[in-house]
Design an enzyme around this catalytic site. Structure first.
Site, mmCIF file in Angstrom:
data_model
loop_
_atom_site.group_PDB
_atom_site.id
_atom_site.type_symbol
_atom_site.label_atom_id
_atom_site.label_comp_id
_atom_site.label_asym_id
_atom_site.label_seq_id
_atom_site.Cartn_x
_atom_site.Cartn_y
_atom_site.Cartn_z
ATOM 1 N N PHE A 96 46.462 19.497 74.450
ATOM 2 C CA PHE A 96 47.886 19.853 74.482
ATOM 3 C C PHE A 96 47.999 21.315 74.082
ATOM 4 O O PHE A 96 47.674 21.683 72.959
ATOM 5 C CB PHE A 96 48.744 18.985 73.554
ATOM 6 N N ASP A 118 42.771 27.176 69.850
ATOM 7 C CA ASP A 118 44.200 26.900 69.703
ATOM 8 C C ASP A 118 44.399 26.188 68.368
ATOM 9 O O ASP A 118 44.202 24.979 68.262
ATOM 10 C CB ASP A 118 44.718 26.047 70.870
ATOM 11 N N LYS A 164 53.682 27.407 65.360
ATOM 12 C CA LYS A 164 54.210 26.372 64.467
ATOM 13 C C LYS A 164 54.425 26.869 63.031
ATOM 14 O O LYS A 164 55.403 27.556 62.787
ATOM 15 C CB LYS A 164 53.343 25.127 64.551
HETATM 16 C C1 LIG Z 1 52.713 22.543 69.678
HETATM 17 C C2 LIG Z 1 51.487 23.088 70.285
HETATM 18 C C3 LIG Z 1 51.541 24.073 71.278
HETATM 19 C C4 LIG Z 1 52.845 24.556 71.885
HETATM 20 O O1 LIG Z 1 53.708 25.132 70.952
HETATM 21 P P1 LIG Z 1 55.268 25.286 71.316
HETATM 22 O O2 LIG Z 1 55.794 26.133 70.178
HETATM 23 O O3 LIG Z 1 55.853 23.913 71.336
HETATM 24 O O4 LIG Z 1 55.346 25.973 72.619
HETATM 25 C C5 LIG Z 1 50.345 24.586 71.746
HETATM 26 N N1 LIG Z 1 49.168 24.137 71.278
HETATM 27 C C6 LIG Z 1 49.080 23.192 70.333
HETATM 28 C C7 LIG Z 1 47.741 22.758 69.845
HETATM 29 C C8 LIG Z 1 50.233 22.612 69.819
HETATM 30 O O5 LIG Z 1 50.153 21.648 68.909
#
Ligand SMILES: *Cc1c(COP(=O)(O)O)cnc(C)c1O
Length: 404
Positions: A141, A226, A255
């Protein structure tokens, strides 16, 4: 309950149904607790998918935001602002890196990482123009933009949104042989989550991340981690990569970087990589705005103490200790590290959604993912007693079998 139902009805009439929220309407929040419009209190064990690692309304973060609100909130990058440089310097230092490219949301950080990796492939690795590949993992994700869902393996996230962006190769997660076979001369980067959050807090085998590092070094590809959900204290370390003793080439952060106050994301890397982007080649109107930078700097200050990483380890001991005892009692498996857990609910007990709804009735907020998994990620300000209390509620709910 009247105000809750009324508020939900208004939302349902006017909002696009791109979410299916639990029937809780939050009015105020403080620390690890939220209060709904009918005055009911809940322990927040989701923490905005780790955007609220420091809890709701952390005094130092609110103070930084309030002070900045009265000074300057948005300058655009057409000009400099006095907050951005100090924030970037602190953040680079926290990451042990040299340069920062600020954005707003996580998906934008991922998009930026993709562009930067491609640029590096063409200018440094010598990949022929427009042929660079980025290798990603199944179950990932990374966000919701068209390019990012182009390499999602979740059909719900993709169906009806094509055509997709080419240039991505998907391999199974936690499979070094598959990765080894996929990384080649045209590979710009391997992009992975050190722990897959949305997939249900999937922790790879020992040695996986070190293997990713080795393969990237051997084939000359960038390791892009990520850490938007796994980073900034959640796992008990500043970065989940640290737990594996691995340093990526590029961190994607978001986040918790905004402290639950404003959206703040960033790509953090070396001068060799981020130095390849020049004026006019990438940007964002809001990226690096002084309000975001002031809050982001305060977030880095909190992390620099190590206090929150220690809190995640303390919470993790209580949380995982308690969850382990539930395996075989309504729970089929538990994964995770630090203050982060994916709990697979026995289908005989009910769905993940049903467990979440029943838990909410008992005052604990968590969220389901992929049908039968619930995800726990309490704010790092939660006490041991609060975690114990949430575990007791989960035990009750599992015993009550909400699906029956
Ligand atoms: C939440 C998340 C994203 C996307 O972040 P948004 O601020 O919702 O665009 C990307 N990578 C990971 C691992 C995430 O948990």
């Amino acid at each position: 309950m009247n105000r809750t139902l009324a508020a939900i009805k208004v939302e349902n009439d006017v909002l696009a149904h791109n979410y299916h929220p639990l029937p809780v309407v939050i009015e105020s929040a403080q620390g690890a607790w939220v209060v709904d419009v009918d005055g009911k209190r809940y322990l927040d064990c989701l923490a905005g998918y780790s955007a609220l690692n420091f809890g709701h309304g952390h005094p130092a973060l609110l103070a930084a935001a309030r002070e900045q609100l009265d000074r300057a909130t948005l300058t655009s990058r057409a000009f400099h602002n006095d907050r951005l440089g100090p924030f970037a310097a602190k953040l680079a230092d926290l990451c042990g890196m040299q340069m920062v490219l600020p954005m707003n949301t996580g998906a934008e950080a991922v998009e930026t990482g993709v562009k930067v990796a491609r640029r590096w492939a063409y200018e440094v690795k010598g990949v022929p123009a427009d042929t660079a590949e980025i290798v990603v993992a199944a179950g990932n994700f990374h966000g919701r933009t068209t390019t990012v869902v182009s390499f999602s393996t979740d059909e719900q996230a993709r169906a009806g949104f094509g055509p997709f962006t080419p240039g991505f190769t998907v391999v199974p997660y936690d499979d070094l042989d598959a990765l080894d076979a996929a990384v080649g001369e045209r590979t710009a980067a391997v992009l992975v989550e050190p722990i897959q959050g949305e997939a249900g807090v999937v922790v790879p085998s020992d040695g996986y991340l070190a293997g990713v590092r080795r393969i990237c070094d051997e084939r000359r590809a960038l390791f892009v981690a990520d850490e938007i959900q796994s980073g900034l204290g959640r796992t008990g370390a500043t970065f989940a990569c640290e737990l594996a003793g691995v340093r990526p080439d590029v961190y994607l952060l978001g986040k918790a970087l905004g402290g639950g106050v404003v959206p703040v994301s960033a790509v953090v890397s070396s001068r060799e990589v981020l130095g390849l982007i020049g004026p006019g080649e990438h940007g964002s109107t809001f990226g690096g705005n002084p309000l975001a930078a002031a809050v982001g700097a305060a977030v880095v200050d909190l992390l620099a103490t190590g206090e929150y990483q220690a809190a995640a380890r303390r919470i993790g001991a209580v949380l995982h200790g308690g969850l382990r005892e539930l395996v075989g009692r309504g729970v089929t498996a538990v994964r995770g590290v630090g203050a982060w857990a994916g709990v697979d609910i026995d289908p005989a007990v009910g769905t993940g959604r049903q467990v979440c709804e029943t838990l909410a009735e008992r005052g604990v907020l968590v969220k389901d993912t992929h049908g039968s998994t619930i995800r726990l990620a309490p704010p790092l300000v939660a006490t041991d007693d609060e975690i114990g209390w949430a575990l007791a509620r989960l035990r009750e709910v599992l015993a009550a079998r909400p699906g029956n």
